[in-house]
Structure formats: C-alpha cells, structure tokens
Scaffold this active site. Structure first.
Site, PDB file in Angstrom:
ATOM      1  N   LYS A   1       0.833  -1.206   0.000  1.00 56.63           N
ATOM      2  CA  LYS A   1       0.000   0.000   0.000  1.00 56.63           C
ATOM      3  C   LYS A   1       0.865   1.251   0.000  1.00 56.63           C
ATOM      4  CE  LYS A   1      -3.629  -0.182   2.669  1.00 56.63           C
ATOM      5  NZ  LYS A   1      -4.784  -0.277   1.763  1.00 56.63           N
TER       6      LYS A   1
ATOM      7  N   ARG B   1      -3.720   2.794   8.479  1.00 60.09           N
ATOM      8  CA  ARG B   1      -4.021   1.535   7.779  1.00 60.09           C
ATOM      9  C   ARG B   1      -2.773   0.657   7.711  1.00 60.09           C
ATOM     10  NH1 ARG B   1      -8.685   2.213   4.284  1.00 60.09           N
ATOM     11  NH2 ARG B   1      -9.333   4.388   4.180  1.00 60.09           N
TER      12      ARG B   1
ATOM     13  N   GLY C   1      -8.332  -7.282   4.321  1.00 62.16           N
ATOM     14  CA  GLY C   1      -9.175  -7.440   5.498  1.00 62.16           C
ATOM     15  C   GLY C   1      -8.547  -8.191   6.654  1.00 62.16           C
TER      16      GLY C   1
ATOM     17  N   MET D   1      -5.751  -7.403   8.423  1.00 60.56           N
ATOM     18  CA  MET D   1      -5.161  -6.581   9.480  1.00 60.56           C
ATOM     19  C   MET D   1      -6.015  -5.338   9.678  1.00 60.56           C
ATOM     20  SD  MET D   1      -1.115  -7.153   8.772  1.00 60.56           S
ATOM     21  CE  MET D   1      -1.239  -6.702   7.051  1.00 60.56           C
TER      22      MET D   1
ATOM     23  N   ARG E   1      -3.286  -1.017  -6.496  1.00 57.52           N
ATOM     24  CA  ARG E   1      -2.407  -2.182  -6.446  1.00 57.52           C
ATOM     25  C   ARG E   1      -2.741  -3.049  -7.652  1.00 57.52           C
ATOM     26  NH1 ARG E   1      -5.490  -4.282  -1.115  1.00 57.52           N
ATOM     27  NH2 ARG E   1      -7.482  -4.797  -2.056  1.00 57.52           N
TER      28      ARG E   1
ATOM     29  N   HIS F   1     -15.531  -7.823   1.097  1.00 64.01           N
ATOM     30  CA  HIS F   1     -14.548  -8.713   1.720  1.00 64.01           C
ATOM     31  C   HIS F   1     -14.690 -10.145   1.206  1.00 64.01           C
ATOM     32  CE1 HIS F   1     -13.350 -11.599   4.894  1.00 64.01           C
ATOM     33  NE2 HIS F   1     -12.309 -10.804   5.019  1.00 64.01           N
TER      34      HIS F   1
ATOM     35  N   SER G   1      16.683 -40.953 -10.063  1.00 66.70           N
ATOM     36  CA  SER G   1      15.423 -40.257  -9.861  1.00 66.70           C
ATOM     37  C   SER G   1      15.238 -40.078  -8.356  1.00 66.70           C
ATOM     38  CB  SER G   1      14.241 -41.039 -10.439  1.00 66.70           C
ATOM     39  OG  SER G   1      13.025 -40.350 -10.233  1.00 66.70           O
TER      40      SER G   1
ATOM     41  N   CYS H   1      10.622 -38.044  -8.929  1.00 71.27           N
ATOM     42  CA  CYS H   1       9.361 -38.753  -9.165  1.00 71.27           C
ATOM     43  C   CYS H   1       8.430 -38.719  -7.955  1.00 71.27           C
ATOM     44  CB  CYS H   1       9.621 -40.200  -9.578  1.00 71.27           C
ATOM     45  SG  CYS H   1      10.524 -41.172  -8.354  1.00 71.27           S
TER      46      CYS H   1
ATOM     47  N   TYR I   1      14.280 -33.512 -15.435  1.00 72.71           N
ATOM     48  CA  TYR I   1      12.840 -33.672 -15.595  1.00 72.71           C
ATOM     49  C   TYR I   1      12.161 -33.811 -14.232  1.00 72.71           C
ATOM     50  CZ  TYR I   1      13.413 -38.722 -14.696  1.00 72.71           C
ATOM     51  OH  TYR I   1      13.696 -39.936 -14.120  1.00 72.71           O
TER      52      TYR I   1
END
Length: 903
Positions: A22, A91, A100, A102, A335, A451, A789, A857, A877
């Site tokens: 902000k 704020r 919403g 904080m 934002r 919200h 792997s 894997c 991979y």
C-alpha cells in the site's frame, strides 16, 4: 540510525519490502502527480522491531512528529484542532496484499472538541457526529479489543427505535446520542474514557496495526497464501478525505478490468455518502461504478482517465480505491488487482495483444495453481436444477454442500468430511477459518469488491455475493428465500460463474479447460461452442501453455501404473513415464502367487513356478504400457514395499488361529502362514526389508521383473516399435547393492536380446535416491547408474525421520498451526533441509558423470514451488500424476523465463 518513517513523496512502487504494498503504491501515485491525500508510511522495519522487542522503537515518535507536521503544513490544518481539524486514517499495508486481515482505523483526531470544529468547518453536523461514532466504534474494536458486536448492536437498536433501516436515515442528534452510548461501552468494557488526545489516538492505533500482524486470521491467511510470517506490516497514515459529507460525496472501489472474467470495461462499486469501509465490508449493497457518471460526470471522467493511466503505468489489471469529497476526486490506493484464475489467463493474453507486455511476461502473470483451478469440474449445463436465488458472480467455480452459518459449523463439517457452503449476510475478516473450510461462500449483501469477494478470489474459492433474496438468521440457523426456509440440514449449490444459487445437489462435469488439455484445442473449442468468454479462455490457456513448452528446460513426465493412466498422461502432454510402480501389479488376484514365493523354499520348484507365473503376467502389463509410450522413456521401479503388505494381517491371523484352537484345532496352513507373518513382521516396515534389500533377500524376485520388462521390449522392437524402458532400483544406500542388481540386470538384457535377436541397448539401469546416504554418496553410485530419480516422498521421511502415514494426520496440523511447517513438507519440498540433500546429490552425481540423467518422481514433481527449486538445482525432468502434468509444464516454462530475466 535506522530511518522508520517515509513521506509519500519519498518512495516508489519498487520499495514494497520496506514500505509495504500500500505504501509503495501510494508513493508511486504521488510520484505520478495523481490526487493523493498527503501522508507518510511507517516502514516494515519498525513493525519487525516492535514484534521483536515488544515495544515501539524509541526514535519512532520523533520521526512521526516531523512527518505529521509536514502533512499539517501541506493541508494548512492541525491534527485534532478544535476549529478546523486535520483527521487521518491509520491503515496496515504488508508487502503482499492481505485484504481485510489486518487493522484500519479512520477519523483519528476527533474528540469532544474537534467534532464541533469539524461540524462547523464542513457545514454538516450530521457528517461530523457520524465520523466521530465511526472512530469510537473502530478504535474500540481494533485498538481496545472490545467486542465489535456491542457497537453494532447499539447501532441496530437505535435504528429500530427510530424506525429506520439505513444508517443514513439517522439524524445528527441521533448520532450525537450514539457517540455517548459508544463512549459508555468503552468505559464499561475497559474502565477508561475514550482517549481525547489526538496524538495518543494516533500512537495507539499505530501499535494496534503492528499487533494485528499476529492475529489468528492473519496467520491463517499467510499460511494459506504461503506468505512468510517474518515480513511485518507497514503502517500508512494518510489525511482523511470524506465520502460521507452528503450529496456530491461518495466512495468506491474499481478495477481497470473485470477481476472475475478479465474483460475490459467499467467495473467497480460506488456508494453515495459513505466511507470506504462501507464498500469493502459489504454492509450496504452498492451501485455499479457506471452510476457515478450520472451522479458526477466530472469525477467519473477524471477517474476513467486515471484508471487508464495506472493500467498503462503498471501494465496490469489495477485495483483502485477512491473517494469523492464534494465533487473533488481523491485516490486512496492502487495495487495490481487480485483476480480469478480465468481472468488471469485472459488478461495476460489481452495485454500481449495490446502490446503492453511480452509473452514471457504474460507467462509469469499466471500460475500453476490458477491452471489447477481452471481444471476443477463445473456444473453440468444439461442437468435439471432448481434455481432459488441469484446474486453477483464474484469468484467462479461450482460449490455444493450443506449450509453452515459460522466458522465452528464449517470447520466441524470439514472435519467430518462433509462439504459445506458458508452462508452469511456479509463476511468480515473473522470469518476466514470458515471460508477456508467451506467449498464456497454465499452472502446476501456486498458486491464484487466486498470482503467475501476479494478474499474468495484470492483463495480460489467459489463465491456469490449480494443475493438479496436471502433472509439469513444465523442464530436461528435458517435462510429464508421467499416461502422456503432452509436450515443446516439442507444442501445448496452455488455457481460463481453466473451468480446462481440452486437448491439441492447439482451434478458436475469436466471443465472446458480440462477437455482442451486432454483432447487438444479443437476439442476444447468444441466444448466451449457458443460461449465467447470460455472460447477466449481456452485460447489464452493454449497460447500460454504452448509458450511455456517452447521455453522450458525441464522435461515433464508422469507417474503412471496402468495403460489407462499412461494414455491420460500423454493426453495431458507428458513426455514419458517417470515412475511406474510395479507393486500394484502384485496385488488383487495375483497376491496368492506372492504368498507362494514367500512361503516356498529358495530354489524350490514351487517358488520358480510362482516366479514364472508372475513374470508372464508382468510381461503383459509392461507390453501394454510400453506400447502406449512408444518412443518415450518409461521408468519402471522394481518392487519396493515390504513383504508384509502382501501377507495377511498379523493381528487378524492371530485371532483366527487362536479361535480355531479354542474350537478344536487350527488349520496347519493357517499356522504355517502365521509363523511366516511373524517372521517377517517389522516394527518399522518403512525402514525394513523392502526395496533393493528385498531383491537381494529373495533371489529371483527382481530378476523376474527385469526379464518381463526386457521380453516385452523385445517383442515391441520386433514389431518395429521403439520401447524405451528404464529399470530403477529402489532404496539403494550402497554402491555394492546397485552393483549386484545391475550385474543381474545387464545379464538378463544381454540374454533376452540374444535370444530374440533384437537390439535392447536403449534399456538403461538407474537408482531411486530416497535415502540421505544415497544422495551423500551419489558420486560413487553414479559409476553404476545411467540415471537417478529422486524419490522425494521417502527422502522427506528419511531426512525428517518420520513416517508419513503415522504422523500426517496426528501432529502435522499442530506443527503448521505453530509455524514449524509453513506447509506440509510432503506438499511442497522442504528446500532448506530435503532440498539441500537433493542439491548435494545432484552436485555429487554430476561430479562423476556430467551427463547423467536426473529427475524427480515424488509428488513434489507437480508442486509449483518445488518445480522452481528442481529447475534451479539442475534436474532434467520432473514426474507427477497425470492430472498435474499441465501444471508442471506451465511452471517449468515460468521458471525458465524467470531464470532468463535474472541472468
């Protein structure tokens, strides 16, 4: 000396770490010359110091005094002045948006004297007393920790007494009396008077914002969004401008594109004669942004110009908060806006088409998690449905479940495995646990910027807002829609794409995006025929996924154990099989054959007959899968689990034999089986006789599998096909173990090749790295392996020293709650611990054999964050479940682009 306070004119959008999102964006808008009310930002460093020491940094007060005086000089007013007071908002503003979660306090500076000055200066007594009652209400709840319902109930009681329904219908005298009521609540609850010193209000509110970083809801939100807990929040102190000064004033939130669909246009909510919190709280149903054009065309035209300027500057969808004070437009915040998964893909390609960003940038504007959301099922359009209400489509998806009215009900339903939909008049930050537990959220009030809508979009939850037909009585546990009364026993279905609410179960079907991923572009477009928005979405997904495939270095394979899974993996774009688990091929009606192997003597005819029967069956399994994967690698893991998984339960068998003896005598076969099961019983089977140890302990077991695989490959080669099997030895810890199995495997490959007269040189032998010792001795193992792997599931167990099956449902929730885990280490790889072992294994293996093929894997192969790690440590991979293959493809492309940018 550390500097803690920065005027809005001192920063820019690149300083989110220091100023929070902000604050950095307020500084950026100030830099752009937009009409931003003056103010300053207290940095995240100050918050971290407060959280660390438990007190506000000593020098903060003097820095705030200097910054505040600078703001007063710019405005020509002083904080809390009795004649023409300057009022400020306080704020929160962390690096990452936490809507919403904080605290915010408005109208700081009002007291019993300055409220009179505000009334005189504004010429609006009602506005002044309304602002004062709002300050006491917010300050009492946020700073003094007074139950918020005490204030809201007093307000509701006053409206009922006056016979009005809206706050705006209360008179100045009503509100003056309400202020006294609120002050009495503060006195009764806290034993103190409401603070009259404006600077004390400011300092107390600042400290409250610091504290709000560690509220339960903030912790829950950060855990879900994987936001680090040690960032802290900045505090933004900004001159108040007022949308509640009567006609010609109002407040709103808008988006430069629709955050739900991604379409360009005029999107947002506006409330006349209101403050910003009224819009996001959803306590009053809003007007569409387009209504501002009729109410105040000058402000509307100026806002539209600023929206275009900000979108061009940020090169993205922007979320903007604004206030109109008596015809003067003020910009309070911007934002990069949160958006639905569908909007993310559409907007990314729109911005490419508009030549605002490149395809590489577009790829980094979407995520694998968003693609996963697009693959979720949706309601079957052809099914019969009973429509009971309609609201605003706030966050897409199809959610079905029983009605719940609060956090406790939602969490209880989730714990019982029952799907639920959270139904509220409006949500507030305290409802976050219920939103997390529920399948979707339905509110009677609020719009697309409420919200409920904003948080649900960020979480990927289905949400329908502003369904005005709903009369909700949470205490009674009822929802009344017309003549129908629904309770917590009833099931509803909500469609976040259309805003429709249905009674009862509604069947779901594959999403068009899943149809595209499985069947190709033509199939996807056919599924979306007649729906322009879905067609646009599928084309966007196709373009971005195609680009990801063109830039990624990591290859993507699938974990598959059957021909059906193999075909599905290919449909989703897999480039091979990274893990075929053969133990599944020994269960079911084949299990007795394994029992015969275990019960028979080594070298006996009975054991060999069992081996031969299993080999024949395994060959057919491999033949089908290799055929499906023709031309692509297929890694076959030799049997891995402990023997007891193929034998009867020890406790069940003991009971059976004991009962038989008690009734006159047990079956000798059962007694023999019981003796065998007892002999093979292990206290910790995960670390016992399994994997390569089993292959060595039971000679011939691995051999039958390797022979079956080679026979299948030979048959396909003879047919002119191109099978590429890879034999993977599990649970290797010693080079000698691998040498023994490799020698046996090479002999079988050579024997089958000679016998069938075919070339089997493409059959390779490697190891699964799932023990820390294997990774730490990978430079030795690499001499005997064609590939490695990393089995990160077992590697996580062995590095952490716990059994997943035993601990995940027991203490993991407590560990996550306590912050020991950010997320489960089985969900996303533990980079610092398990990841270090993987990285060291890669380094050591490549020190011996630079071109050794390395993959992963474990389930982490389909996790977006883990995929980025695997790319960065140099794996070749990843392998994951078929359904996650598209996600892995996308993320592999994203990390390649990120690597290119950082070079």
């Amino acid at each position: 000396m550390v500097k803690y306070v920065y005027d809005f004119s001192e920063g820019d959008k690149s300083q989110k770490d220091l100023l929070g999102g902000k604050g950095a964006n307020l500084a950026e808008m100030t830099k752009l010359g937009l009409p931003v009310p003056p103010g300053y930002t207290i940095s995240t460093e100050a918050c971290r110091a407060y959280l660390r020491e438990g007190v506000v940094p000593e020098t903060l007060a003097t820095e705030v005094t200097a910054a505040l005086r600078n703001v007063e000089d710019k405005m020509g007013r002083h904080l809390g002045d009795a004649t023409n007071p300057l009022l400020v908002s306080v704020r929160s503003g962390a690096k990452f948006s936490m809507p919403g979660m904080m605290e915010t306090v408005l109208n700081i500076g009002l007291n019993d004297q300055s409220v009179l000055g505000l009334a005189e200066a504004s010429g609006n007594e009602r506005f002044a007393w309304d602002s004062y009652r709002r300050l006491i209400q917010m300050f009492g709840k946020t700073v003094l920790d007074i139950e918020g319902d005490l204030f809201s109930e007093a307000l509701d009681a006053l409206k009922k007494e006056r016979g009005v329904t809206a706050d705006t219908d209360l008179t100045a005298e009503d509100l003056r009396g309400l202020v006294e009521t609120y002050k009495a609540i503060v006195k009764a609850e806290k034993g103190m008077d409401f603070p009259q010193d404006p600077r004390a209000q400011l300092d107390m509110a600042t400290e409250a914002v610091f504290r709000s970083w560690n509220t339960e809801r903030a912790h829950i939100y950060r855990r879900r969004e994987r936001i680090p807990h040690d960032l802290g929040t900045a505090v933004n102190v900004q001159t108040m401008v007022f949308g509640n000064m009567g006609d010609g004033s109002g407040t709103g939130v808008c988006f430069t594109r629709d955050p739900s669909t991604g379409h360009s246009g005029v999107y947002g909510d506006y409330l006349e004669n209101a403050q910003g919190e009224d819009v996001v709280a959803g306590i009053r149903n809003t007007l569409p942004l387009s209504a501002l054009e009729e109410l105040d065309k000058n402000s509307y035209d100026e806002l539209r110009g600023i929206m275009r300027k900000l979108e061009t500057h940020y090169r993205d969808l922007c979320d903007i908060e604004f206030t109109v004070e008596r015809g003067k437009l003020w910009m309070l915040q911007t934002r990069v806006g949160k958006r639905t998964a569908a909007a993310a893909f559409r907007v990314a390609i729109q911005l490419v088409d508009e030549k605002l960003i490149t395809m590489d940038e577009a790829l980094n504007r979407v995520t694998g998690d968003q693609l996963t959301q697009l693959m979720f099922p949706q309601f079957d359009a052809s099914a019969s449905k009973e429509l009971v209400a309609r609201g605003m489509a706030a966050s897409p998806g199809a959610a079905v479940g029983v009605i719940v009215f609060d956090n406790a009900q939602a969490e209880a339903a989730a714990a019982e495995g029952r799907k639920c939909v959270l139904v509220r008049r409006e949500t507030n930050p305290d409802d976050l646990p219920g939103m997390v537990a529920a399948e979707g959220v339905l509110t009677a009030r609020g719009g697309k910027t409420s919200h409920a809508a904003v948080v649900a979009r960020g979480m990927g939850k289905t949400c329908v807002c502003g369904a005005e037909a709903l009369q909700i009585d949470a205490e009674a546990g009822t929802v009344t829609i017309g003549d129908r009364v629904l309770t917590g026993e009833d099931t509803i279905a909500i469609d976040g794409q259309t805003g429709e609410v249905f009674f009862g179960e509604v069947p779901v079907t594959d999403s068009p995006v899943t149809t595209y991923l499985a069947g190709g572009l033509e199939a996807g477009l056919a599924a979306a025929e007649g729906d322009e928005g879905t067609t646009e979405l599928i084309e966007a997904v196709h373009k971005l996924l195609t680009h990801a495939d063109s830039v990624r270095r990591l290859r993507v394979r699938a974990n598959a154990d059957t021909p059906e899974d193999s075909r599905r993996a290919l449909d989703f774009g897999a480039e091979g099989i990274g893990l075929c688990r053969t133990e599944h091929m020994f269960l079911g009606d084949r299990r007795p054959l394994v029992e015969r192997v275990i019960l028979s003597e080594e070298g006996s005819t009975e054991r060999q007959e069992a081996f031969d029967a299993l080999e024949k069956l395994q060959k057919e399994d491999f033949l089908q899968m290799l055929d499906v994967m023709d031309g692509k690698a297929m890694t076959v893991r030799l049997i891995d689990p402990p023997l007891h998984e193929f034998l009867p339960s020890l406790s069940s068998l003991e009971v059976k034999v004991a009962l038989a003896k008690a009734n006159g005598g047990a079956d000798p076969a059962d007694e023999e089986m019981l003796a065998t099961v007892r002999r093979f019983h292990e206290e910790n089977p995960m670390l016992g006789l399994r994997g390569v140890r089993l292959g060595i302990y039971l000679p011939g077991l691995f051999a039958l599998q390797m022979r079956a695989l080679c026979e299948a490959a030979a048959e396909l080669v003879a047919q002119g096909k191109d099978p590429r099997p890879e034999i993977m030895v599990p649970l290797v810890g010693s080079i000698r173990e691998l040498q023994l199995i490799r020698a046996e495997g090479e002999a079988i490959i050579a024997e089958v090749a000679a016998d069938k007269g075919v070339d089997l040189s493409k059959v390779t032998i490697g190891a699964m790295i799932e023990l820390p010792r294997a990774a730490m001795t990978a430079e030795d193992l690499a001499h005997e392996a064609d590939f490695f792997s990393f089995g990160t599931n077992d590697l996580t167990q062995t590095v952490w020293g716990f059994s997943r099956d035993d601990v995940e449902g027991v203490f993991f929730p407590q560990y996550i709650e306590a912050g020991i885990f950010g997320t489960s280490p089985f969900e996303s790889i533990d980079v610092h611990g398990v990841g270090t072992v993987v990285a060291e294994g890669v380094r050591r293996a490549r020190s011996t054999k630079g071109d050794i093929k390395l993959g992963v894997c474990g389930e982490h192969g389909g996790d977006p964050l883990s995929i980025h790690f695997f790319h960065n440590v140099g794996l070749d991979y990843v392998s994951c479940s078929p359904f996650r293959v598209p996600v892995a493809r996308l993320e592999a492309g994203r990390v390649a682009v990120e690597a290119k940018v950082s070079e």
